[in-house]
Design a protein around this motif. Sequence first.
Motif, mmCIF file in Angstrom:
data_model
loop_
_atom_site.group_PDB
_atom_site.id
_atom_site.type_symbol
_atom_site.label_atom_id
_atom_site.label_comp_id
_atom_site.label_asym_id
_atom_site.label_seq_id
_atom_site.Cartn_x
_atom_site.Cartn_y
_atom_site.Cartn_z
ATOM 1 N N ARG A 118 11.504 5.648 13.022
ATOM 2 C CA ARG A 118 10.968 6.619 12.069
ATOM 3 C C ARG A 118 9.505 6.349 11.734
ATOM 4 N NH1 ARG A 118 15.389 7.332 7.507
ATOM 5 N NH2 ARG A 118 13.507 7.971 6.414
ATOM 6 N N TRP A 119 8.979 5.223 12.163
ATOM 7 C CA TRP A 119 7.561 4.956 11.917
ATOM 8 C C TRP A 119 6.687 5.889 12.730
ATOM 9 C CZ3 TRP A 119 4.594 1.951 8.826
ATOM 10 C CH2 TRP A 119 5.281 1.080 7.985
ATOM 11 N N ALA A 147 0.280 6.409 -6.892
ATOM 12 C CA ALA A 147 -0.971 7.101 -7.177
ATOM 13 C C ALA A 147 -0.795 8.608 -7.105
ATOM 14 C CB ALA A 147 -2.047 6.658 -6.198
ATOM 15 N N LEU A 148 0.232 9.054 -6.348
ATOM 16 C CA LEU A 148 0.496 10.489 -6.270
ATOM 17 C C LEU A 148 1.300 10.965 -7.464
ATOM 18 C CD1 LEU A 148 1.383 11.222 -2.564
ATOM 19 C CD2 LEU A 148 -0.515 12.117 -3.878
ATOM 20 N N GLY A 149 1.693 10.030 -8.301
ATOM 21 C CA GLY A 149 2.455 10.426 -9.478
ATOM 22 C C GLY A 149 3.956 10.280 -9.307
ATOM 23 N N SER A 162 0.829 -1.212 0.000
ATOM 24 C CA SER A 162 0.000 0.000 0.000
ATOM 25 C C SER A 162 0.860 1.257 0.000
ATOM 26 C CB SER A 162 -0.915 -0.012 1.222
ATOM 27 O OG SER A 162 -0.166 0.101 2.406
ATOM 28 N N VAL A 163 2.046 1.176 0.613
ATOM 29 C CA VAL A 163 2.918 2.349 0.654
ATOM 30 C C VAL A 163 3.393 2.702 -0.749
ATOM 31 C CG1 VAL A 163 5.130 3.188 1.501
ATOM 32 C CG2 VAL A 163 3.669 1.895 3.008
ATOM 33 N N PHE A 167 2.083 7.676 4.485
ATOM 34 C CA PHE A 167 3.495 7.286 4.544
ATOM 35 C C PHE A 167 3.936 7.345 6.001
ATOM 36 C CE2 PHE A 167 3.414 9.566 0.318
ATOM 37 C CZ PHE A 167 3.355 8.398 -0.420
ATOM 38 N N PRO A 168 4.908 6.516 6.368
ATOM 39 C CA PRO A 168 5.421 6.605 7.743
ATOM 40 C C PRO A 168 6.296 7.846 7.925
ATOM 41 C CG PRO A 168 6.524 4.869 6.513
ATOM 42 C CD PRO A 168 5.468 5.415 5.614
ATOM 43 N N LYS A 169 5.700 8.995 7.682
ATOM 44 C CA LYS A 169 6.409 10.262 7.815
ATOM 45 C C LYS A 169 5.506 11.198 8.609
ATOM 46 C CE LYS A 169 8.353 9.992 3.151
ATOM 47 N NZ LYS A 169 9.728 10.374 3.059
ATOM 48 N N ASN A 193 -3.568 4.757 3.969
ATOM 49 C CA ASN A 193 -2.167 4.362 3.833
ATOM 50 C C ASN A 193 -1.233 5.555 3.850
ATOM 51 O OD1 ASN A 193 -2.979 5.370 1.416
ATOM 52 N ND2 ASN A 193 -2.152 3.732 0.156
ATOM 53 N N HIS A 243 10.275 5.518 -0.507
ATOM 54 C CA HIS A 243 9.369 4.885 0.456
ATOM 55 C C HIS A 243 9.708 3.434 0.767
ATOM 56 C CE1 HIS A 243 6.875 8.396 0.425
ATOM 57 N NE2 HIS A 243 6.947 8.397 -0.881
ATOM 58 N N PHE A 292 -7.242 5.230 -1.180
ATOM 59 C CA PHE A 292 -7.406 3.778 -1.126
ATOM 60 C C PHE A 292 -8.358 3.356 -0.016
ATOM 61 C CE2 PHE A 292 -3.527 4.634 -3.314
ATOM 62 C CZ PHE A 292 -3.469 3.670 -4.303
ATOM 63 N N LEU A 326 11.941 1.846 4.311
ATOM 64 C CA LEU A 326 11.220 0.949 5.215
ATOM 65 C C LEU A 326 11.877 -0.422 5.256
ATOM 66 C CD1 LEU A 326 7.524 1.851 4.433
ATOM 67 C CD2 LEU A 326 8.871 2.449 6.417
ATOM 68 N N ARG A 378 -3.517 14.609 0.984
ATOM 69 C CA ARG A 378 -2.310 14.290 0.222
ATOM 70 C C ARG A 378 -2.639 14.218 -1.271
ATOM 71 N NH1 ARG A 378 0.219 8.663 1.824
ATOM 72 N NH2 ARG A 378 -1.560 7.924 0.649
ATOM 73 N N ALA A 379 -3.816 13.641 -1.573
ATOM 74 C CA ALA A 379 -4.189 13.507 -2.981
ATOM 75 C C ALA A 379 -4.493 14.875 -3.595
ATOM 76 C CB ALA A 379 -5.390 12.579 -3.115
ATOM 77 N N ALA A 403 0.501 4.047 -2.773
ATOM 78 C CA ALA A 403 0.182 5.428 -2.418
ATOM 79 C C ALA A 403 1.105 6.379 -3.157
ATOM 80 C CB ALA A 403 0.323 5.615 -0.915
ATOM 81 N N TYR A 422 4.612 15.587 0.086
ATOM 82 C CA TYR A 422 5.367 14.682 -0.791
ATOM 83 C C TYR A 422 5.041 14.894 -2.263
ATOM 84 C CZ TYR A 422 7.382 10.575 -2.902
ATOM 85 O OH TYR A 422 8.103 9.751 -3.707
ATOM 86 N N GLY A 423 3.741 14.923 -2.589
ATOM 87 C CA GLY A 423 3.349 15.094 -3.986
ATOM 88 C C GLY A 423 3.874 16.394 -4.576
#
Lengths: 429, 290
Positions: A428-429, A319-321, A312-313, B135-137, B133, A331, B129, A335, B199-200, A316, B145-146
């Motif tokens: 960092r999670w 999907a953001l491009g 999923s990471v 990001f772990p940030k 989901n 990403h 989704f 991890l 985010r999207a 994601a 990010y985008g």
Amino acid sequence: MTEISETQSRVAARLARRHAGEKRFKLLSLGAVWVGLVFLGVLLFTVIGSGHTAFLQTKILLNVTLEETDLGEAGEGGQAQAIAGANYNGVIKRTLRAVFPEARSRSDKRALYRLVSVGAAYEIREAMMEHENPVGTPVAVWVTASDDVDLIIKGTVPRTAPADQRHLSDQQMNWIESLEKTETVKARFNTTFFTSGDSREPELAGVLGGAMGSLYAILVCLAISFPLGVMSAVYLECFAPKNRLTEFIEVNINNLAAVPSIVFGLLGLAIFLNAFMLPRSAPLVGGMVLSLLTLPTIIIAGRAAIKSVPPSVREAALALGASPVQAVFHHVLPLAMPGILTGTIIGTAGALGETAPLLMIGMVAFIVDVPTSVVDPSTVLPVQIFLWSDIPEKAFVERTSAAILVLLSFVCLLNLFAVYLRKRFETRW
Amino acid sequence: MTFDSVEHMVTEATDLEHSARIGATMAGEPNQTGEIPGGPAKMASRNLQVRYGDKQALYDVSLDIPVNEVTAFIGPSGCGKSTYLRCLNRMNDNIDICHVDGSVTLDGREIYAKDQDVVQLRTRIGMVFQKPNPFPKSIFDNVAYGPRIHGIARDREELNGIVLGSLERAGLLDEVRDRLDAPGIGLSGGQQQRLCIARAIAVRPEVILMDEPCSALDPIATERIEELIMELKAQYTIIMVTHSMQQARRVSDKTAFFHLGHLVEHGATSEVFENPQDDRTKDYVTGRIG
């Protein structure tokens, strides 16, 4: 109703057996852990038991006076050069004769001189060169005793042992005892063991040569296998098309991990030394051979770590491009890093203890100088242990065990480092 | 290739795309013929077929998605509605065995064309989704990010503006204003999903795809997301897959019913629910199957 009670009685009948089975399994696993711990305990006990004395070295305090007549040619360096070139063997003999004037005959004198190590002359030279005005004034110097004296003082060889076993005559024993009375002979911390390379004289031998050789070899190994391994893992896991070729590669990487290490040594000999003409006995080649060994481990661990990152990471990010490369490097890889690093360090720890392939490329030579670069001839810690274990002299037995302790602490440090890295990246999670 | 150069290329591509987009919208508007009556079609598919290996997942789906409305896809599990959704931003490209035939257009332009850059496409079509989901940030970095990878913001200040604006529009800003540096994973499920929406929309897409965005959330969080979707449709074309018929009724303007890979019926939500033409639709919306 009867159906329910029937079911319950059947369940109850099996229940006792199931509980017993559970208990048995618990006991067995606990037993397995204990067997492992006992073996580890026995190993550490014997190694520490026979090795700890090597961390002490007997020294003899001498009051040395450098005379004008001992000095060498002054030359352009003046007084300093004269002191550096002095006849210290003569100085040490004169000093010992002054302490024990009763040694008159030739054989007595020779026995007397054998109380100190052949390295004593260098120690006195060093002390004199550090001193401001050494000529004419007595200087107190702790010089290294010979290995036979060392073993007696530390009690490794009992004083009551027959003369041929302790390698010391009764007269030499008397001299040692009189030195003890004046407290001029003492077991002190053995710095030589950590600061010098190999030697034929046990009291002058140290592990630094092997340790530096190991360090250089491991650095070379990591520099090659980490980037190659991670990139291969990333490509195979994230980008490679799933076809027969990648399957073939995958099978062969797994096979590679199971190839006996000596085969990699032969490969190194044939390719790195004979075809590429790289220097023999060098940590550079050692590291290259070790990297062949660790590469499959890193690739396999890396792929497992990348696979365990939730898809999923990556989705994601896509999907953001983000481009596929960005999704992986921004990403997925961060991890997967704890897992990759753990695999890398396990592989490295294995490489650190590897001996056989390094014998093939000549890292088994007797080398006194501590290497200062990756192309200097050198040996590595496990090979040093192998070399020392082969020497019949008693003083090398304790040094062998002590070298094993040094190697074990190296491995321990590496593992602690792995734990630290894992913790650091996980927060960092 | 280094990251910098990849990012640089994406940035350039995005700039080009911006100007192309304006042209396409202007040229596309007058001659729209939507299958679903209503506004002009933002996206449209014609005879879309999808196969996973030997298994056919979608058969000849032709559908128009009207602009600035919410279109809901409903249907039983395995009916192909999620597959269809993922065709709209080419997320199925990442699945090796997935094979897509037919055409999908965005503003009249074929998105499966050879010269269509997928990265570029996904800046125009955002996705949320099923399972949140983030990001772990940190919360900030999640939203930033985008814009960062596409080089949308020129400086730090502009980036701040985009992030705060997106959080605001996603209705999350008031809850996280004082902890933008906290990890996104630490938020509640509903907040995480709104973070994903923020985010999207930070990339300024035109279409937002939502794949069962509320199925992992409790009713209160679901209500927040539904309100948000209705606010967002003023600016974005929203396409959502949902398992909840009530949700489709509450939120969507248009509804499409999928069954076993076929698009059975589509039209205005009220029509589909109150006056279904097909028996299968009728059975499903009245709760007899599904």
